[in-house]
Design a protein around this motif. Structure first.
Motif, PDB file in Angstrom:
ATOM      1  N   LEU C 173       0.898  -1.124   0.085  1.00 14.68           N
ATOM      2  CA  LEU C 173       0.322   0.016  -0.243  1.00 14.68           C
ATOM      3  C   LEU C 173       0.776   1.341   0.050  1.00 14.68           C
ATOM      4  O   LEU C 173       1.868   1.352   0.883  1.00 14.68           O
ATOM      5  N   VAL C 174       0.428   2.112  -0.555  1.00 12.88           N
ATOM      6  CA  VAL C 174       1.163   3.481  -0.744  1.00 12.88           C
ATOM      7  C   VAL C 174       0.584   4.529   0.058  1.00 12.88           C
ATOM      8  O   VAL C 174      -0.629   4.860  -0.012  1.00 12.88           O
ATOM      9  N   VAL C 175       1.250   4.983   1.084  1.00 11.90           N
ATOM     10  CA  VAL C 175       0.898   6.241   1.617  1.00 11.90           C
ATOM     11  C   VAL C 175       1.527   7.674   1.008  1.00 11.90           C
ATOM     12  O   VAL C 175       2.770   7.430   0.666  1.00 11.90           O
ATOM     13  N   PRO C 176       0.708   8.428   0.803  1.00  6.32           N
ATOM     14  CA  PRO C 176       1.035   9.573  -0.150  1.00  6.32           C
ATOM     15  C   PRO C 176       2.403  10.116   0.603  1.00  6.32           C
ATOM     16  O   PRO C 176       2.565  10.362   1.972  1.00  6.32           O
ATOM     17  N   PRO C 177       3.488  10.476  -0.075  1.00  2.03           N
ATOM     18  CA  PRO C 177       4.584  11.188   0.548  1.00  2.03           C
ATOM     19  C   PRO C 177       4.396  12.202   1.242  1.00  2.03           C
ATOM     20  O   PRO C 177       3.614  13.014   0.625  1.00  2.03           O
ATOM     21  N   GLY C 178       4.963  12.534   2.217  1.00  2.00           N
ATOM     22  CA  GLY C 178       4.679  13.814   3.077  1.00  2.00           C
ATOM     23  C   GLY C 178       3.427  13.711   4.100  1.00  2.00           C
ATOM     24  O   GLY C 178       3.269  14.485   4.927  1.00  2.00           O
ATOM     25  N   MET C 179       2.589  12.716   3.857  1.00  2.11           N
ATOM     26  CA  MET C 179       1.449  12.548   4.754  1.00  2.11           C
ATOM     27  C   MET C 179       1.754  12.186   6.211  1.00  2.11           C
ATOM     28  O   MET C 179       2.472  11.122   6.167  1.00  2.11           O
ATOM     29  N   SER C 180       1.256  12.673   7.164  1.00  2.00           N
ATOM     30  CA  SER C 180       1.252  12.159   8.137  1.00  2.00           C
ATOM     31  C   SER C 180      -0.057  12.444   9.175  1.00  2.00           C
ATOM     32  O   SER C 180      -0.795  13.524   8.981  1.00  2.00           O
ATOM     33  N   PHE C 181      -0.223  11.663  10.039  1.00  2.00           N
ATOM     34  CA  PHE C 181      -1.598  11.670  10.845  1.00  2.00           C
ATOM     35  C   PHE C 181      -1.232  12.066  12.144  1.00  2.00           C
ATOM     36  O   PHE C 181      -2.203  12.022  13.190  1.00  2.00           O
ATOM     37  N   THR C 182       0.159  12.577  12.362  1.00  2.00           N
ATOM     38  CA  THR C 182       0.432  13.169  13.815  1.00  2.00           C
ATOM     39  C   THR C 182      -0.486  14.255  14.445  1.00  2.00           C
ATOM     40  O   THR C 182      -0.757  14.432  15.502  1.00  2.00           O
ATOM     41  N   ALA C 183      -0.902  15.082  13.234  1.00  2.00           N
ATOM     42  CA  ALA C 183      -1.569  16.266  13.948  1.00  2.00           C
ATOM     43  C   ALA C 183      -3.017  16.435  13.431  1.00  2.00           C
ATOM     44  O   ALA C 183      -3.602  17.155  13.221  1.00  2.00           O
ATOM     45  N   TYR C 184      -3.585  14.817  13.288  1.00  2.00           N
ATOM     46  CA  TYR C 184      -4.876  14.535  12.819  1.00  2.00           C
ATOM     47  C   TYR C 184      -5.919  15.159  13.788  1.00  2.00           C
ATOM     48  O   TYR C 184      -5.849  14.945  15.014  1.00  2.00           O
ATOM     49  N   ASP C 185      -6.945  16.018  13.274  1.00  2.00           N
ATOM     50  CA  ASP C 185      -7.893  16.672  14.001  1.00  2.00           C
ATOM     51  C   ASP C 185      -9.189  15.596  14.166  1.00  2.00           C
ATOM     52  O   ASP C 185      -9.972  15.843  13.037  1.00  2.00           O
ATOM     53  N   PHE C 186      -9.389  14.797  15.069  1.00  2.00           N
ATOM     54  CA  PHE C 186     -10.737  13.969  15.039  1.00  2.00           C
ATOM     55  C   PHE C 186     -11.865  14.690  15.179  1.00  2.00           C
ATOM     56  O   PHE C 186     -12.783  14.421  14.816  1.00  2.00           O
ATOM     57  N   ALA C 187     -11.904  15.864  15.854  1.00  2.00           N
ATOM     58  CA  ALA C 187     -13.166  16.606  15.891  1.00  2.00           C
ATOM     59  C   ALA C 187     -13.395  16.969  14.451  1.00  2.00           C
ATOM     60  O   ALA C 187     -14.668  17.021  14.108  1.00  2.00           O
TER      61      ALA C 187
END
Lengths: 344, 344, 344
Positions: C173-187
């Motif tokens: 599976l390819v995760v788009p380069p540069g994508m990170s979910f560390t600052a993911y806003d669940f709200a």
């Protein structure tokens, strides 16, 4: 099942509670195009970047109702998924233009609660605020809805009914910074009428009618990410009809009002609004307006008209709002009291 | 009532009169997307910015008919709101590509008048010119419509019938500056046929059919800000049908013509057009073309095909334009004589 | 007649043959808006440029299915115009985000052939690859369709059946380069559920239903330049119905799955797909999902859920995929096995 959103019930709300609504939404030129495909809008300012630039607005704003419907749609999953009825709006102000590229989010605060005497539902008052991605307020409004209780046996909250103004005061209307109507092109706008050409009490029959289709009202409502089931699902109502989103009727009527109010270029405020009767595919919607008030603004050349915009099913050339008994006349769908900005 | 537009009647027109039409309109990528959602268009040039760039067009033009419908729509409130019939077009030329961001305005000059012998209506000839926000002409065309008189007793004007060419001369066709077909990618375009592969007299059955829905034709027509009531309102005609805007049939047929004319990338001119019969939701529209002429242009590699594009209700594999009595064959909806630019 | 595309028949295909499909197509913000008007999508990442930027994606990608439908549509005129049935998909991977301005082209290679025992049709296997205008692969997938023979008497080709994986391996599976979910806003995303909150075997009823209209499915299908006649023409089937494009049901179901899977922000792969039954206007489509697997990716914070997405005609709260005889339960329209990327 537990992962899906059941919506909030009356007892889930508490005065002072703040809800950050989901799904920020970026406005694009695609929204402008779809709005123009679904509503017969011809106001020069949102139609033409050149006209907007000439009155000081660059980049090119979308119609205020595009932003309003998006901002409003965000509140539906949290506020009105279990609503029995949308009871009213008040104190809606448009604080600054929304342009393609702006990302809108909405937050609501519960400002009032009143359980109904039947104990099975109650009225929830919220003040909702939409901001852009720079954190600037673009629209705010109060709204109250009747919401089911999950459990009729749960205790009633203390009744709090907020004080809401009957109308936004003219001095509180916001004229977009930099906007001026001194170089206003009346030929391009389509009509010669200025603020002072409208008389308080005057009524204008907007003449044209549009027959609603299901595909169009669903596309509009979905564009605003409004999730209320009754708009999309023929299995959601016993009669098998898809209920038209009230905002669809607002936008239809506003667009039809071009014919006679072509210079009412921007909405500045919504003072009050009633969705008097439901609308369905096959209904032919007409509109008429009544001039309620006239005011100056702080910006020379920019005036404000307070208007009652009435949408009807079928044309009513008599422009009758209410019968002798004081109730709304047959055929009235919408009664929307608002302020629009016009050249003086 | 006096503030709404009643439209012009026959006696409101005078030869030499110039009308600046309202509502300038900015073209956006949203228009391109909606055009592609409503019409089955697959021409590579308006579909692909990369293809357009490779033939010298950057920024990426929208289809000529997007611009035409917008430009034409502006004339409706002033010219044809009280029209009995659209009688014809002539001398329509596309002078330069329209790209997202361009704002279009239209001006019309009355170039002819002829009262009908019944005294109740007359024919109005106008030449309309659409310009972009830099003041450059993008399209011009002549059109004549039959318009009601307000009062049958008003005197007839002097009859003036303009001379209009049967067809735009090939040397007057405009090839967009900078465009070249020397690096034309036939695989990307979808067909290998060049100018010389088409024979004068050849007919092409475009095979595919599309069944019209009300939502789609209304969305298209509204996108062009065309306000003719009959397209939107089931109460405007005794039969309760919404009449499909003639331009919708033009765009359907043009899009269907891809299959066999994939390299007819740009419209250069419309020589003549007849809306032979009305179309309604439920009708299935097919198209066929006849090659009327072939010409070179001033630009090496770019040729011009003069084509008759015929839309029919139901498929006519015999491609019959007229019966033995000379009248249009049953099922013919549109007969459009135009020039298209193709690689040589 | 010879200039129009008759489509390819079974004997026109040969293993190893490469077909460059026509009509490159530039993706725009108009496509995003139309996608949101036609499908009830609310995933925060494709809805909000600000949300996308905050997880490292700038410019703002469109939904993977926008790109998939465009890429897939290009193959129809060459691969499946004479198809009897779409039999399956496999090994579909999304290699990089598609953003407005990207121009997509598709190429297919024939990777298998098997004539049916009746001698009148056969199965064609192709691997299709969509690239952007920089030549980068954006999506590839395998697909097999049953196609008519032109002539039953023509000889059968050697049977070649490609080996296709039952599912894309998580490490592919390819995760788009540069994508990170560390600052993911669940709200902002609308739900709190992370990868580990989903259990293998868990089923989620997505609750909401949407009733299909002809105008909407035709607009969507046309937007993807998919030319299969049965979707647009009431004269193409004996029952007079327009068959809904299978991809329309995929997009409806994916959008409905927001309610319970709001954090399944991106599609990473489609492992397998069956269009179990046809859908038509008037059908009300619901969806449910089953969690098939859970995996980590190479990017910290980004997990992958393998999901079975099932669309049904009418709601099935029992979420039954198959009856006791092993065949699909009544009402099942779609069974789509895919991987989605979610925060951990």
């Amino acid at each position: 099942m537990t992962k899906t959103n059941p919506g909030n019930y009356f007892e889930d709300f508490a005065v002072g509670q703040v809800i950050e609504h989901a799904t920020p939404r970026t406005v694009t030129e695609g929204d402008r195009a779809l709005y123009g495909a679904i509503y017969p809008t011809r106001f020069a300012l949102p139609s033409s970047a050149a006209f907007a630039r000439a009155v000081g607005l660059d980049p090119h704003p979308v119609e205020e109702l595009v932003a309003f419907h998006i901002a409003f749609g965000k509140t539906v999953p949290d506020i009105s998924l279990n609503a029995v009825a949308n009871l009213g709006y008040a104190e809606c102000r448009f604080h600054r233009p929304v342009v393609p590229g702006d990302t809108l989010s909405t937050r609501s605060e519960v400002i009032g609660l009143k359980q109904n005497s039947n104990g099975r539902s109650g009225v929830v008052y919220v003040r909702s605020t939409a901001t852009n991605h720079r954190g600037e307020v673009v629209i705010d409004w109060a709204r109250w809805v009747m919401v089911h209780k999950r459990d009729a046996a749960s205790p009633a909250p203390e009744t709090v009914i907020p004080e809401l103004a009957a109308a936004v005061a003219p001095e509180d209307l916001v004229v977009p910074p930099g906007m001026s109507f001194t170089a206003y092109d009346f030929a391009a706008a389509g009509e010669p009428h200025r603020l002072d050409d409208y008389e308080v009490g005057e009524r204008i029959d907007h003449v044209d009618g549009v027959t609603i289709t299901d595909a169009e009202h669903m596309m509009a409502t979905r564009l605003w990410q409004n999730t209320a089931k009754v708009h999309f699902n023929t299995q959601a109502r016993p009669d098998g009809n898809r209920l038209v989103y009230g905002g669809h009727v607002i936008s239809l009527a506003r667009a039809l009002s071009f014919n006679g109010l072509a210079n009412a270029q921007l909405l500045a405020a919504i003072n009050a609004g009633s969705h008097v009767a439901p609308a369905f595919a096959g209904d032919t919607v007409y509109a008429w307006s009544e001039v309620l008030d006239r005011a100056e603004t702080a910006v020379p050349g920019v005036g404000a008209l307070r208007l009652r915009l009435v949408a009807t099913k079928g044309r009513d050339e008599s422009m009758t709002l209410r019968g002798e008994d004081g109730t709304y006349a047959d055929g009235v769908l919408l009664d929307l009291d608002h302020w629009a900005l016009v050249p003086r």
